[in-house]
Write an enzyme that holds these catalytic residues in place. Structure first.
Site, PDB file in Angstrom:
ATOM      1  N   PRO A  52     -41.534 105.949 115.486  1.00 48.21           N
ATOM      2  CA  PRO A  52     -42.244 105.309 114.373  1.00 48.21           C
ATOM      3  C   PRO A  52     -43.389 104.440 114.880  1.00 48.21           C
ATOM      4  O   PRO A  52     -43.441 104.068 116.058  1.00 48.21           O
ATOM      5  CB  PRO A  52     -41.155 104.459 113.697  1.00 48.21           C
ATOM      6  CG  PRO A  52     -39.865 105.007 114.188  1.00 48.21           C
ATOM      7  CD  PRO A  52     -40.123 105.543 115.550  1.00 48.21           C
ATOM      8  N   PRO A  53     -44.319 104.085 113.991  1.00 49.32           N
ATOM      9  CA  PRO A  53     -45.427 103.210 114.410  1.00 49.32           C
ATOM     10  C   PRO A  53     -44.918 101.837 114.835  1.00 49.32           C
ATOM     11  O   PRO A  53     -43.954 101.306 114.302  1.00 49.32           O
ATOM     12  CB  PRO A  53     -46.290 103.110 113.144  1.00 49.32           C
ATOM     13  CG  PRO A  53     -45.905 104.275 112.303  1.00 49.32           C
ATOM     14  CD  PRO A  53     -44.473 104.553 112.606  1.00 49.32           C
ATOM     15  N   GLY A  54     -45.595 101.278 115.843  1.00 53.66           N
ATOM     16  CA  GLY A  54     -45.290  99.926 116.271  1.00 53.66           C
ATOM     17  C   GLY A  54     -44.142  99.802 117.243  1.00 53.66           C
ATOM     18  O   GLY A  54     -43.686  98.687 117.515  1.00 53.66           O
TER      19      GLY A  54
ATOM     20  N   GLY B  52     -44.287 100.690 120.463  1.00 57.73           N
ATOM     21  CA  GLY B  52     -44.759 100.441 121.832  1.00 57.73           C
ATOM     22  C   GLY B  52     -45.124 101.674 122.620  1.00 57.73           C
ATOM     23  O   GLY B  52     -45.105 101.631 123.858  1.00 57.73           O
TER      24      GLY B  52
ATOM     25  N   THR C  84     -48.153 103.447 122.858  1.00 56.80           N
ATOM     26  CA  THR C  84     -49.441 103.333 123.559  1.00 56.80           C
ATOM     27  C   THR C  84     -49.411 102.209 124.584  1.00 56.80           C
ATOM     28  O   THR C  84     -49.909 102.365 125.708  1.00 56.80           O
ATOM     29  CB  THR C  84     -50.563 103.095 122.535  1.00 56.80           C
ATOM     30  OG1 THR C  84     -50.550 104.148 121.568  1.00 56.80           O
ATOM     31  CG2 THR C  84     -51.914 103.077 123.230  1.00 56.80           C
TER      32      THR C  84
ATOM     33  N   SER D  97     -27.956 115.589 105.460  1.00 53.07           N
ATOM     34  CA  SER D  97     -26.950 114.668 105.995  1.00 53.07           C
ATOM     35  C   SER D  97     -26.195 113.909 104.917  1.00 53.07           C
ATOM     36  O   SER D  97     -25.264 113.177 105.232  1.00 53.07           O
ATOM     37  CB  SER D  97     -27.616 113.670 106.951  1.00 53.07           C
ATOM     38  OG  SER D  97     -28.595 112.913 106.286  1.00 53.07           O
TER      39      SER D  97
ATOM     40  N   LYS E  18     -29.072 105.511 112.255  1.00 53.42           N
ATOM     41  CA  LYS E  18     -28.140 105.342 111.145  1.00 53.42           C
ATOM     42  C   LYS E  18     -27.036 104.340 111.492  1.00 53.42           C
ATOM     43  O   LYS E  18     -26.673 103.484 110.671  1.00 53.42           O
ATOM     44  CB  LYS E  18     -27.540 106.690 110.771  1.00 53.42           C
ATOM     45  CG  LYS E  18     -28.555 107.674 110.207  1.00 53.42           C
ATOM     46  CD  LYS E  18     -27.942 109.026 109.943  1.00 53.42           C
ATOM     47  CE  LYS E  18     -28.977 109.991 109.386  1.00 53.42           C
ATOM     48  NZ  LYS E  18     -28.418 111.338 109.146  1.00 53.42           N
TER      49      LYS E  18
END
Length: 845
Positions: free
Chosen positions: A394-396, A398, A400, A716, A759
């Site tokens: 997911p974005p954010g 770490g 990059t 699921s 989860k």
């Protein structure tokens, strides 16, 4: 002759009202031939008028025109709609945009509209053919277009004896002009030879010559054919003199050019002589410098041969040739690219581990993979190929920043290319040199910027590459990211192989689905899961708060954010898997504190949960909480989301009906199929579950997943839906502190699912006690932090019978049993007169 106003009333056409002004005041008109009026008293024509700013049309001439003025376009369209002819008149001053009657000549040409086209820019293209000369006798209107009355006028003086001689003289002059004027073709003279009418011949020559509007208008207004031919011959003689003088000048210029060519040849010979003597001009010196630089570089054989070939072409070309710059730019790219320059890797495993740990918290898989790479490089540096890593998460989280830290730990140059929105294959492979302004692709451009052959090359947002008619950039990346091929990468601009095998490529993506399978196969995928609350608190303590304190100039201010406040920020003010929004909220607190200090107020010493609203406002997110008590027809599922996971409760309601199934909550196709499978399993096991078989035809089933505005999909939730269905039919309550995830089959088997770590971390965060997961997901428990496994009761299940035994409570008592239980409870409430010792003991217990 010119007259201010008409002198005879009989000039008016038949039926013209007596005493009506015939000409606009202040406009001079040529005197109309009285004999012509007597012959055609009713010959007055009425038509729209088209002013021509820099053109005079002659009878019989076919002329294309482009009309842009509104009044002129209106006049043309009216004439075309009504089937009328058009009258064209030249302007006295071409600069006037909206000419009035006083700005136009009085003699024009009646024109037939042959073709009319409306162009995209609003202008009109018209092909008109002149019919006859006319003289304007009245302006009827000027808006929205000019409309006039005009009288046809005809040529005179055909019986003049000099006409034949004038025709021969003008033809002779015209022949010489055609021979000298490059703008006139030989067909013009051939056409003029076959014109028998002297008036037509004069008009033809006046139209062909490059004359001023006033001169052409003079020819148009001359009705006497002999006089017109005489004036035309004078204009032809003037034009012939100009052309002869121009031809003489051209001959002199040509002689000078021949002389320049001779000098150029001699200068080229001089350059050869100077080269033999070791001397030369600036251009030659630049070529020699390029040759020396190429000789000093350690280029591959194929690249060296190509560079020398292009350099030989450059030295043989004149300096002012357009291709000189293209070759020079190409040679600059060959020279400035790193072909053998490389930085030395820092292969100290301990040092690299310390750097990564000091800059990043968590991410064990990515760190472990880099340390393994360094260890293998240390043992087999020449045999190992550089890995192609793909950080997915997911974005954010770490991705990059970890790549930048890896480059610094290894001692390599870090270069980055963002592929988000790239749709052109040439962005990767470059343009061919045949195109003007061609350049190499982003890969070669970035390698030039890196300056070494072994940088750490990060390809950001590889999952956001587009595709259109210009090619597929993802397909072009196959050669770049294939260790078997990238040792000879071919760029369309360079047209020589370039070695990318020593580059450490790291790509980043948020999800893997948009990446083509062939490209996925070339990369080693490392997943970046979302951080749990404890990890976010630790990241904030180690990295985010110190960085924001420094950026806001609060190093000398003593204040701290409590752990409870940080957890409240994480749960109530952010909703993400990464820490970007968490850092923004910390920065917001630092800004508030900085403002207090700037205003002279005393800064706070501690930021607590109670004081958060002063800095961040009311909470923005309220996460799903577990049910407070057991309930029938409601089960707690756990779902994976891009923000890190969340609870997904499933509610089932039975209503009197005809056995229909209703699904709500923006469910995707896979999730709807899971609900159908859960219902089919429930109906097939109705005898074992003590469910009457005929009840399914008497009730309608409504399955709802709350937060209906959020789309949901995936298999699921199968066992969660089945548990809620069976609870609703049997009346057995579902334990409120039990969460579950797993795919269900028609036979009741529980299949493995993805995103298990996220989860289980979600279940830990919201406070569930027990989590039911598929037995086939046992291998994924290794990724779960130890403290989470200790806090949760994680149960591996293989079929729905095990799920129901763990998730459902006992069945409700029968009505008779309820009465007996109530009576027993009432008896126990009355104390016995002589309690026994066992009773006292039981009460004491």
């Amino acid at each position: 002759m010119m007259s201010d106003t008409p002198s005879k009333d009989w000039w008016l056409p038949a039926g013209w009202p007596q005493g009506t002004p015939f000409f606009p005041e202040g406009i001079e008109f040529d005197e109309i031939d009285e004999e012509l009026l007597r012959q055609e008293p009713d010959g007055v024509i009425e038509a729209p008028l088209l002013p021509l700013p820099d053109l005079v049309m002659f009878p019989r001439m076919l002329t294309p025109m482009f009309i842009g003025r509104d009044r002129s376009i209106e006049a043309i369209e009216v004439a075309n709609e009504r089937g009328e002819f058009l009258i064209t008149v030249a302007q006295r001053d071409a600069e006037i945009v909206e000419p009035g009657p006083e700005d136009l000549y009085t003699v024009g040409t009646e024109v037939d509209i042959g073709r009319l086209l409306r162009l995209p820019d609003g202008t009109v293209s018209m092909l008109g053919q002149g019919i006859r000369r006319v003289q304007i006798i009245e302006y009827l209107q000027t808006e929205p277009y000019i409309r006039v009355r005009a009288l046809p006028i005809y040529d005179t003086g055909y019986e003049n004896a000099n006409v034949e001689a004038l025709m021969r003289a003008t033809l002779a002059l015209f022949e010489k002009i055609v021979q000298l004027d490059r703008n006139l073709s030989d067909e013009a003279y051939v056409f003029a030879m076959n014109v028998d009418d002297p008036g037509w011949l004069a008009d033809l020559m006046a139209q062909a010559l490059n004359l001023k509007v006033a001169e052409r208008q003079d020819i148009l207004e001359t009705l006497d054919v002999a006089a017109r031919l005489q004036r035309t011959s004078v204009l032809l003689a003037k034009e012939l003199d100009v052309l002869e003088l121009e031809n003489q000048i051209h001959s002199q210029v040509q002689q000078e050019l021949d002389k320049s060519q001779r000098e150029y040849f001699l200068r080229e010979q001089m350059k050869v002589i100077q080269h033999e003597l070791g001397e030369g001009d600036v251009y030659t010196q630049e070529v020699n410098e390029l040759r020396e630089r190429i000789a000093e570089m350690d280029l591959p054989d194929e690249v060296l041969a190509r560079a020398n070939k292009e350099l030989d072409r450059l030295s043989a070309m004149p300096p002012m040739s357009p291709e000189t710059g293209m070759i020079r730019t190409y040679l600059d790219w060959l020279i400035e690219l790193p072909w053998t320059e490389a930085t030395e890797d820092n292969l100290d495993v301990k040092h690299v581990e310390e750097v990564l740990e000091s800059r990043h918290y968590g991410l064990p898989k990515a760190k472990e993979r880099i340390l393994e790479y360094i260890a293998v490089r240390r043992l087999a540096a020449d045999k190992m190929r550089s890995p192609i890593l793909c950080f997915v998460g997911p974005p954010g989280t770490g991705k990059t920043s970890l790549g930048r830290s890896i480059a610094e730990a290894l001692g390599r140059k870090f270069v980055r290319v963002s592929l988000g929105g790239v749709r052109d294959e040439a962005e990767i492979r470059g343009h061919r040199r045949t195109y003007i302004g061609a350049l190499p692709g982003r890969i070669i451009q970035t390698m030039r910027r890196a300056g070494t052959i072994n940088p750490l090359f990060m390809l950001d947002e590889v999952d956001k590459i587009g595709l259109d008619f210009r090619g597929d950039p993802a397909a072009a990346l196959l050669e770049v990211l294939d260790p078997e091929q990238n040792n000879a990468f071919s760029d369309h601009y360079l047209e020589v192989p370039y070695d990318l095998s020593k580059v450490l490529f790291i790509t980043t993506a948020n999800i893997l689905d948009p990446i083509p399978p062939a490209l996925q196969d070339r990369m080693e995928v490392i997943y970046f899961p979302g951080y749990i609350d404890e990890e976010k608190v630790e990241i904030a303590r180690r990295f985010l708060i110190p960085r924001q304190v420094e950026e806001h100039g609060l190093e000398d201010v003593e204040f701290r954010i409590t752990n409870e406040a940080l957890r409240a920020i994480i749960r109530e003010y952010t909703y993400e898997a990464g820490v970007r929004n968490l850092e923004r909220q910390i920065a917001k607190i630092c800004r508030k504190i900085a403002r207090r200090i700037a205003e002279g107020s005393k800064p706070p010493r501690r930021i607590t949960v109670r004081s958060l609203q002063q800095y961040l406002g009311p909470p923005k997110y309220i996460h799903n909480q577990i049910e407070e008590q057991d309930g029938v027809g409601i089960a707690t599922g756990i779902a994976w989301t891009e923000a890190g996971g969340d609870l997904m409760p499933v509610e089932v309601v039975l209503m009197p009906g005809k056995g229909s199934l209703m699904l709500t909550g923006q469910l995707g196709e896979v999730l709807q199929e899971s609900a159908q499978a859960a219902l089919s399993y429930t109906r097939s096991r109705s005898p074992e579950l003590d469910i009457p078989s005929n009840v399914f035809d008497k009730v309608d089933i409504h399955i709802h997943l709350p937060e209906g505005a959020i789309p949901k999909d995936g298999p699921s939730a199968g066992i969660t839906i089945a548990t809620a269905l069976i609870s609703a039919f049997t009346g057995r309550p579902v334990h409120h502190d039990v969460g579950m995830t797993g795919e269900i089959t028609l036979r009741g088997r529980v299949l493995a699912v993805g995103g298990l770590k996220t989860k289980i971390l979600t279940a830990y965060r919201v406070g569930l006690k027990k989590v039911l997961i598929p037995k086939n997901n046992k291998k994924d428990l290794v990724e779960i932090p130890r403290r989470v496994r200790r806090a949760l009761d994680i149960v591996l299940v293989e079929n729905m019978e095990e799920v129901l035994d763990l998730a459902l409570g006992p069945p409700p008592p029968e009505p008779e049993q309820e009465e007996e239980a109530a009576e027993a409870e009432a008896e126990t409430e009355q104390p016995p007169e002589q309690p026994s010792e066992q009773g006292e003991e039981a009460q004491s217990q």
